[in-house]
Scaffold this active site. Structure first.
Site, PDB file in Angstrom:
ATOM      1  N   HIS A  78      27.503  16.774  71.019  1.00 45.62           N
ATOM      2  CA  HIS A  78      28.473  16.532  69.943  1.00 45.62           C
ATOM      3  C   HIS A  78      29.842  16.085  70.471  1.00 45.62           C
ATOM      4  O   HIS A  78      30.717  15.749  69.679  1.00 45.62           O
ATOM      5  CB  HIS A  78      28.575  17.756  69.013  1.00 45.62           C
ATOM      6  CG  HIS A  78      29.455  18.860  69.492  1.00 45.62           C
ATOM      7  ND1 HIS A  78      28.974  19.965  70.165  1.00 45.62           N
ATOM      8  CD2 HIS A  78      30.792  19.052  69.403  1.00 45.62           C
ATOM      9  CE1 HIS A  78      29.974  20.768  70.452  1.00 45.62           C
ATOM     10  NE2 HIS A  78      31.086  20.252  69.999  1.00 45.62           N
ATOM     11  N   ASP A 124      21.889  20.304  71.935  1.00 46.26           N
ATOM     12  CA  ASP A 124      23.273  19.819  71.981  1.00 46.26           C
ATOM     13  C   ASP A 124      23.710  19.690  73.432  1.00 46.26           C
ATOM     14  O   ASP A 124      24.477  20.495  73.944  1.00 46.26           O
ATOM     15  CB  ASP A 124      24.182  20.783  71.200  1.00 46.26           C
ATOM     16  CG  ASP A 124      25.594  20.242  71.028  1.00 46.26           C
ATOM     17  OD1 ASP A 124      25.842  19.086  71.440  1.00 46.26           O
ATOM     18  OD2 ASP A 124      26.448  20.986  70.510  1.00 46.26           O
ATOM     19  N   GLN A 213      37.525  25.537  69.621  1.00 46.89           N
ATOM     20  CA  GLN A 213      37.582  24.073  69.611  1.00 46.89           C
ATOM     21  C   GLN A 213      38.198  23.562  70.918  1.00 46.89           C
ATOM     22  O   GLN A 213      39.260  24.027  71.342  1.00 46.89           O
ATOM     23  CB  GLN A 213      38.394  23.582  68.409  1.00 46.89           C
ATOM     24  CG  GLN A 213      37.533  23.292  67.180  1.00 46.89           C
ATOM     25  CD  GLN A 213      36.686  24.462  66.726  1.00 46.89           C
ATOM     26  OE1 GLN A 213      37.133  25.592  66.753  1.00 46.89           O
ATOM     27  NE2 GLN A 213      35.454  24.196  66.313  1.00 46.89           N
ATOM     28  N   GLY A 214      37.498  22.605  71.530  1.00 45.95           N
ATOM     29  CA  GLY A 214      37.972  22.050  72.797  1.00 45.95           C
ATOM     30  C   GLY A 214      37.282  22.665  74.008  1.00 45.95           C
ATOM     31  O   GLY A 214      37.368  22.142  75.109  1.00 45.95           O
ATOM     32  N   ASP A 215      36.602  23.773  73.778  1.00 45.47           N
ATOM     33  CA  ASP A 215      35.770  24.352  74.848  1.00 45.47           C
ATOM     34  C   ASP A 215      34.380  23.731  74.845  1.00 45.47           C
ATOM     35  O   ASP A 215      33.616  23.886  75.804  1.00 45.47           O
ATOM     36  CB  ASP A 215      35.631  25.867  74.672  1.00 45.47           C
ATOM     37  CG  ASP A 215      36.933  26.601  74.926  1.00 45.47           C
ATOM     38  OD1 ASP A 215      37.672  26.204  75.846  1.00 45.47           O
ATOM     39  OD2 ASP A 215      37.216  27.568  74.183  1.00 45.47           O
ATOM     40  N   SER A 216      34.059  23.044  73.759  1.00 41.14           N
ATOM     41  CA  SER A 216      32.732  22.445  73.614  1.00 41.14           C
ATOM     42  C   SER A 216      32.333  21.651  74.835  1.00 41.14           C
ATOM     43  O   SER A 216      33.157  20.958  75.439  1.00 41.14           O
ATOM     44  CB  SER A 216      32.707  21.500  72.414  1.00 41.14           C
ATOM     45  OG  SER A 216      32.431  22.212  71.265  1.00 41.14           O
TER      46      SER A 216
HETATM   47  N1  ARG Z   1      32.463  22.750  68.367  1.00 37.16           N
HETATM   48  C1  ARG Z   1      33.570  23.250  69.057  1.00 37.16           C
HETATM   49  C2  ARG Z   1      34.200  22.199  69.933  1.00 37.16           C
HETATM   50  O1  ARG Z   1      34.012  21.041  69.738  1.00 37.16           O
HETATM   51  C3  ARG Z   1      33.231  24.479  69.822  1.00 37.16           C
HETATM   52  C4  ARG Z   1      33.349  25.639  68.959  1.00 37.16           C
HETATM   53  C5  ARG Z   1      32.893  26.891  69.590  1.00 37.16           C
HETATM   54  N2  ARG Z   1      33.151  27.888  68.617  1.00 37.16           N
HETATM   55  C6  ARG Z   1      32.943  29.170  68.779  1.00 37.16           C
HETATM   56  N3  ARG Z   1      33.298  29.987  67.840  1.00 37.16           N
HETATM   57  N4  ARG Z   1      32.419  29.638  69.876  1.00 37.16           N
HETATM   58  O2  ARG Z   1      35.014  22.502  70.765  1.00 37.16           O
END
Ligand code: ARG
Length: 388
Positions: A78, A124, A213-216
């Site tokens: 993603h 993913d 967000q941003g750790d993804s």
């Molecule tokens: N989708 C998020 C990203 O793009 C990662 C979110 C992780 N969220 C969580 N609650 N662990 O960074």
């Protein structure tokens, strides 16, 4: 002296203790980001030390990643748009502070996005090929069996330090607990369509600690039975961040390990299997402008010679790193210079050296030899480790 094959430390509190031993005294650490908020970092984490998770990568689209080979970064599907040529991504490697001028950067040339992402199968994950290898880069091996999908995991990233918050300049880390699929599915309606074979939940059901967000795309990892870090997850999604009863959802790496390895091979890379780690966590004082001191590690159960890429992880706390001369002494007495003295006033030596030790028999007692050759500053060997 206590020579520990990390087997004994790989479970339970051992992970925490080991992390603390390697990262505990961050004398030169910059101030924590977002220091005024009650729950700073990853969310609920702390700053990582430089060299602690050397395979971590920051990607310019605002994601994390991990070095899979010297030229391939494993991240989340993603985080990328599609499979194909892509020169839009910059990867930053080798630093915890993204503004550290010692950072190493590469531009992408190609992206492989998991073909099963966004299908009922899930997956993913994606691989980013860099324009040129980062020679000698530290790599994070992936888990190829489900055996490590349990216990306590570590997560790290430059993502938001609280839900809705800004990105972090510094790499942050936290420990999270494995949460089984049933508990995860039932934790909140958000998780009802979890794909058990493709997704792994982890976090704190009490809330307060999570990726965000941003750790993804960044890795979730733990020690294997030989003491080596292995990647078990990829930061994927969650309902908000660090809310009670709302775990983080991670790509279940072991499920896709064969596909990841195949894709890497097609991109010209071969991911490395995890090694065997032998270490000494005992402190050894380094006298000022004094005699050399030694710390021993006894290697057993390794067949044949040491590799040409023997990894020597060193964690020395010292107020003036330029004072230090560091050698690795093989069981037969052969000496390999890891570091010479210099004029560098930077404190501490926390790094991993690569030594061509292919002419040395692996088993036996290896020694780290450290000498302070200039007056005024002192320190101690905090820990060191050999990875075969
Ligand atoms: N989708 C998020 C990203 O793009 C990662 C979110 C992780 N969220 C969580 N609650 N662990 O960074």
């Amino acid at each position: 002296m206590r020579d520990t094959l990390r087997r004994t430390l790989a479970l339970g509190t051992g992970i925490v203790a080991v992390l603390a031993a390697f990262a505990g005294h961050a004398t030169a650490a910059p101030p924590p980001p977002d220091a005024g908020t009650p729950t700073p970092m990853v969310v609920g984490g702390t700053q990582a030390a430089k060299g602690e998770f050397p395979w971590m990568v920051r990607l310019s689209m605002g994601c994390g990643g991990a070095m899979l080979t010297e030229q391939l970064v494993l991240t989340a599907a993603h985080c990328v748009s599609r499979t194909g040529n892509n020169t839009s991504i910059t990867a930053t490697y080798g630093v915890v502070d993204l503004q550290d001028t010692s950072r190493v950067t590469r531009t992408s040339t190609y992206v492989h996005r998991s073909p099963t992402y966004d299908t009922a199968t899930g997956g993913d994950w994606a691989i980013i090929k860099l324009g040129s290898p980062i020679t000698g880069a530290a790599l994070l091996p992936i888990a190829t069996t489900a055996a490590y999908n349990t216990g306590v995991f570590t997560v790290a990233g430059w993502g938001a330090t609280r839900e809705g918050g800004g990105q972090s300049r510094y790499l942050l880390k936290a420990n999270v607990d494995y949460i089984d699929d049933t508990t995860c599915k039932n934790s909140d309606p958000y998780y009802a369509d979890l794909i058990p074979a493709a997704e792994l939940c982890a976090g704190k059901l009490a809330g307060g600690v999570d990726t965000c967000q941003g750790d993804s795309g960044g890795p979730m990892f733990r020690r294997d039975n030989n003491g080596a870090w292995v990647q078990v997850g990829i930061v994927s999604h969650g309902n908000g961040c660090a809310r009670p009863d709302n775990p983080g959802v991670y790509t279940e790496v072991s499920t896709f390990a064969a596909a990841i390895n195949q894709a890497a091979a097609n991109l010209g890379g071969t991911p490395q299997p995890p090694g065997k780690v032998f270490e000494n966590l005992d402190d050894v004082a380094i006298p000022d402008a004094g005699v050399a001191v030694y710390s021993n590690v006894t290697v057993t159960g390794v067949t044949g010679n040491a590799p040409s890429t023997l990894k020597v992880g060193v964690d020395i706390k010292h107020s003036y790193s330029g004072d230090l001369v560091i050698d690795l002494v093989a069981p037969d007495g052969s000496t390999y210079r890891l570091k010479s003295s210099s004029s560098s006033s930077t404190p501490n030596v926390v790094t991993t050296y690569t030594v061509n030790a292919s002419s040395e028999v692996a088993n036996g007692t290896w020694r780290l030899k450290v000498q302070d050759v200039y007056s005024q500053d002192t320190g101690y060997v905090d820990a060191w480790r050999l990875t075969f």
